[in-house]
Scaffold this active site. Structure first.
Site, PDB file in Angstrom:
ATOM      1  N   HIS A 195       1.126  -1.026   0.166  1.00  0.00           N
ATOM      2  CA  HIS A 195       0.235  -0.414  -0.091  1.00  0.00           C
ATOM      3  C   HIS A 195       0.624   1.249   0.065  1.00  0.00           C
ATOM      4  O   HIS A 195       1.969   1.104  -0.119  1.00  0.00           O
ATOM      5  CB  HIS A 195      -1.040   0.127   1.505  1.00  0.00           C
ATOM      6  CG  HIS A 195      -0.049  -0.051   2.600  1.00  0.00           C
ATOM      7  ND1 HIS A 195       0.384  -1.168   2.944  1.00  0.00           N
ATOM      8  CD2 HIS A 195      -0.619   0.809   3.804  1.00  0.00           C
ATOM      9  CE1 HIS A 195       1.177  -0.552   3.833  1.00  0.00           C
ATOM     10  NE2 HIS A 195       0.425   0.484   4.268  1.00  0.00           N
ATOM     11  N   HIS A 225       1.390   3.406   2.176  1.00  0.00           N
ATOM     12  CA  HIS A 225       1.254   4.323   3.562  1.00  0.00           C
ATOM     13  C   HIS A 225       2.924   4.605   3.887  1.00  0.00           C
ATOM     14  O   HIS A 225       3.772   4.508   2.539  1.00  0.00           O
ATOM     15  CB  HIS A 225       1.112   4.341   4.677  1.00  0.00           C
ATOM     16  CG  HIS A 225      -0.603   4.514   4.394  1.00  0.00           C
ATOM     17  ND1 HIS A 225      -0.943   3.402   5.371  1.00  0.00           N
ATOM     18  CD2 HIS A 225      -1.358   5.870   4.357  1.00  0.00           C
ATOM     19  CE1 HIS A 225      -2.242   4.119   5.639  1.00  0.00           C
ATOM     20  NE2 HIS A 225      -2.128   4.857   5.378  1.00  0.00           N
ATOM     21  N   ASP A 242       6.149   4.744   5.310  1.00  0.00           N
ATOM     22  CA  ASP A 242       6.287   3.968   5.714  1.00  0.00           C
ATOM     23  C   ASP A 242       6.882   2.701   4.848  1.00  0.00           C
ATOM     24  O   ASP A 242       7.935   1.554   5.399  1.00  0.00           O
ATOM     25  CB  ASP A 242       6.128   3.395   7.087  1.00  0.00           C
ATOM     26  CG  ASP A 242       5.086   2.941   7.249  1.00  0.00           C
ATOM     27  OD1 ASP A 242       4.517   3.657   6.874  1.00  0.00           O
ATOM     28  OD2 ASP A 242       4.777   2.241   8.522  1.00  0.00           O
ATOM     29  N   HIS A 243       5.988   2.509   3.781  1.00  0.00           N
ATOM     30  CA  HIS A 243       5.944   1.396   3.224  1.00  0.00           C
ATOM     31  C   HIS A 243       6.181   1.579   2.006  1.00  0.00           C
ATOM     32  O   HIS A 243       6.707   0.632   1.007  1.00  0.00           O
ATOM     33  CB  HIS A 243       4.982   0.582   3.268  1.00  0.00           C
ATOM     34  CG  HIS A 243       4.412   0.190   4.070  1.00  0.00           C
ATOM     35  ND1 HIS A 243       4.562  -1.332   4.658  1.00  0.00           N
ATOM     36  CD2 HIS A 243       4.161   1.097   5.573  1.00  0.00           C
ATOM     37  CE1 HIS A 243       4.252  -1.529   5.866  1.00  0.00           C
ATOM     38  NE2 HIS A 243       3.445  -0.088   6.327  1.00  0.00           N
ATOM     39  N   HIS A 297      -6.909  -2.688   5.442  1.00  0.00           N
ATOM     40  CA  HIS A 297      -6.403  -0.920   6.533  1.00  0.00           C
ATOM     41  C   HIS A 297      -6.897  -0.008   5.774  1.00  0.00           C
ATOM     42  O   HIS A 297      -8.172  -0.157   5.575  1.00  0.00           O
ATOM     43  CB  HIS A 297      -4.689  -1.654   5.410  1.00  0.00           C
ATOM     44  CG  HIS A 297      -4.214  -0.698   6.821  1.00  0.00           C
ATOM     45  ND1 HIS A 297      -3.711  -0.580   7.760  1.00  0.00           N
ATOM     46  CD2 HIS A 297      -2.997   0.294   6.399  1.00  0.00           C
ATOM     47  CE1 HIS A 297      -3.472   0.149   8.451  1.00  0.00           C
ATOM     48  NE2 HIS A 297      -2.653   0.908   7.231  1.00  0.00           N
ATOM     49  N   ASP A 357       0.114  -3.972   7.008  1.00  0.00           N
ATOM     50  CA  ASP A 357      -0.887  -3.179   7.458  1.00  0.00           C
ATOM     51  C   ASP A 357      -1.889  -4.626   6.919  1.00  0.00           C
ATOM     52  O   ASP A 357      -2.941  -4.170   6.310  1.00  0.00           O
ATOM     53  CB  ASP A 357      -0.517  -2.141   7.116  1.00  0.00           C
ATOM     54  CG  ASP A 357       0.665  -1.156   7.650  1.00  0.00           C
ATOM     55  OD1 ASP A 357       1.619  -2.466   7.909  1.00  0.00           O
ATOM     56  OD2 ASP A 357       1.033   0.166   7.294  1.00  0.00           O
ATOM     57  N   HIS A 397       7.576  -5.095  12.155  1.00  0.00           N
ATOM     58  CA  HIS A 397       6.429  -3.542  11.391  1.00  0.00           C
ATOM     59  C   HIS A 397       6.125  -3.080  12.798  1.00  0.00           C
ATOM     60  O   HIS A 397       4.976  -3.111  13.549  1.00  0.00           O
ATOM     61  CB  HIS A 397       5.544  -3.758  10.779  1.00  0.00           C
ATOM     62  CG  HIS A 397       5.046  -2.756  10.659  1.00  0.00           C
ATOM     63  ND1 HIS A 397       3.578  -1.404  11.387  1.00  0.00           N
ATOM     64  CD2 HIS A 397       4.754  -1.725   9.187  1.00  0.00           C
ATOM     65  CE1 HIS A 397       3.666  -0.550  10.752  1.00  0.00           C
ATOM     66  NE2 HIS A 397       4.071  -0.691   9.898  1.00  0.00           N
TER      67      HIS A 397
END
Length: 301
Positions: free
Chosen positions: A66, A68, A70-71, A142, A205, A263
């Site tokens: 996805h 976000h 941090d990914h 998520h 997530d 994570h």
């Protein structure tokens, strides 16, 4: 005989939303024979690859769960490094189709001499997304659209030397028998036994959902987020995440062999607690991942 490349997970980062002094943002490279699948390259992934001793040329696929930050915020640096290193083979990019605008912005976040052949594969539904290696996805639950990945090696057969010798099959004839299924009166089934293919799943997530269980079913290696401890299960659900205990329960139900927890929220100072909570409900191998760790895919069953 040609040596087979090691199948292993190279952990590049294990933090969640905020990195810490000891945990970089997400990043995971799965070495799979001649393939290198880079999952969720967060900020700093390019440097983590260098620290791990992994050349950019090892990357053949980039798989985003996805969008976000941090990914995915490490994606621009990784792609620009691939161009800088003059990687000529295609790099396949898999990502949720709903995030195409973000992928396009990350792909060209800054001007650079772009020579890279990026083959884009937007994901729109559950199912296979790549044939070699065989990669399939399942929708997760998520706060934005997210998919988990499952890599599956086809089942094969293990040759039995004693039966081959008894049947008088040796040398190049063995390969011919594997190719055709029979050689004169000798059949492949008579001189071999089933060999289950190896399987790896990557779950980031998400709350608990059908997709989590489908991805984890029967895998040898499950890489799964465990952002929270069980005491904060309400927070985990509110923010669309799993706890360590939930991850352990998923692994136990699915028959997983090695469970890799990652994570982790920066709110917890002692990472050992994640392993303890998962191990309370799962009796297989539990790995509390740390940055730059290498985790081998378990030997064949």
């Amino acid at each position: 005989m040609t040596a087979v490349s090691a199948r292993e997970l190279v952990v590049l980062g294990t933090a969640s939303q905020a990195p810490t002094r000891h945990r970089n943002h997400n990043g995971y490279l799965l070495r799979w024979d001649g393939h290198g699948l880079l999952f969720d390259p967060g900020e700093g992934t390019q440097r983590q690859l260098t620290l791990a001793g992994v050349a950019s040329s090892a990357i053949t696929h980039v798989c985003l769960t996805h969008f976000h930050g941090d990914h995915c915020l490490g994606l621009p640096g990784v792609l620009q490094r691939l161009s800088l290193d003059r990687v000529t083979r295609p790099v396949h990019a898999h990502f949720p189709a709903s995030g195409r605008v973000w992928f396009d912005r990350l792909r060209h976040a800054t001007p650079f001499h772009d020579t890279l052949d990026v083959r884009e594969h937007p994901i729109t539904a559950d199912g296979p997304v790549c044939a070699d290696p065989y990669l399939e996805v399942r929708r997760l639950d998520h706060r934005i659209e997210s998919y988990g990945y499952r890599l599956v090696e086809p089942d094969g057969r293990r040759m039995l030397p004693d039966r081959l010798a008894a049947a008088g099959v040796h040398g190049p004839a063995v390969r011919e028998l594997q190719r055709t299924g029979s050689l004169g009166p000798v059949t492949l089934e008579e001189v071999s036994e089933p060999r289950p293919g190896q399987k790896v799943a990557f779950v980031m997530d998400t709350r608990l959902c059908d997709g989590v269980h489908a991805l984890a079913a029967g895998v040898d290696l499950l890489v799964i987020e465990s952002t929270f401890l069980d005491a904060d299960a309400d927070l985990a659900d509110a923010y669309g995440h799993l706890t360590a205990g939930q991850a352990g329960a998923v692994a136990a139900r699915a028959g997983v062999r090695t469970l890799v927890l990652t994570h982790f929220s920066q709110r917890y100072p002692d990472p050992a607690r994640f392993g303890e909570e998962a191990a309370a409900v799962f009796d297989g191998e539990v790995v509390v991942a740390h940055d730059l760790q290498r985790v081998p895919v378990p030997p064949r069953r």
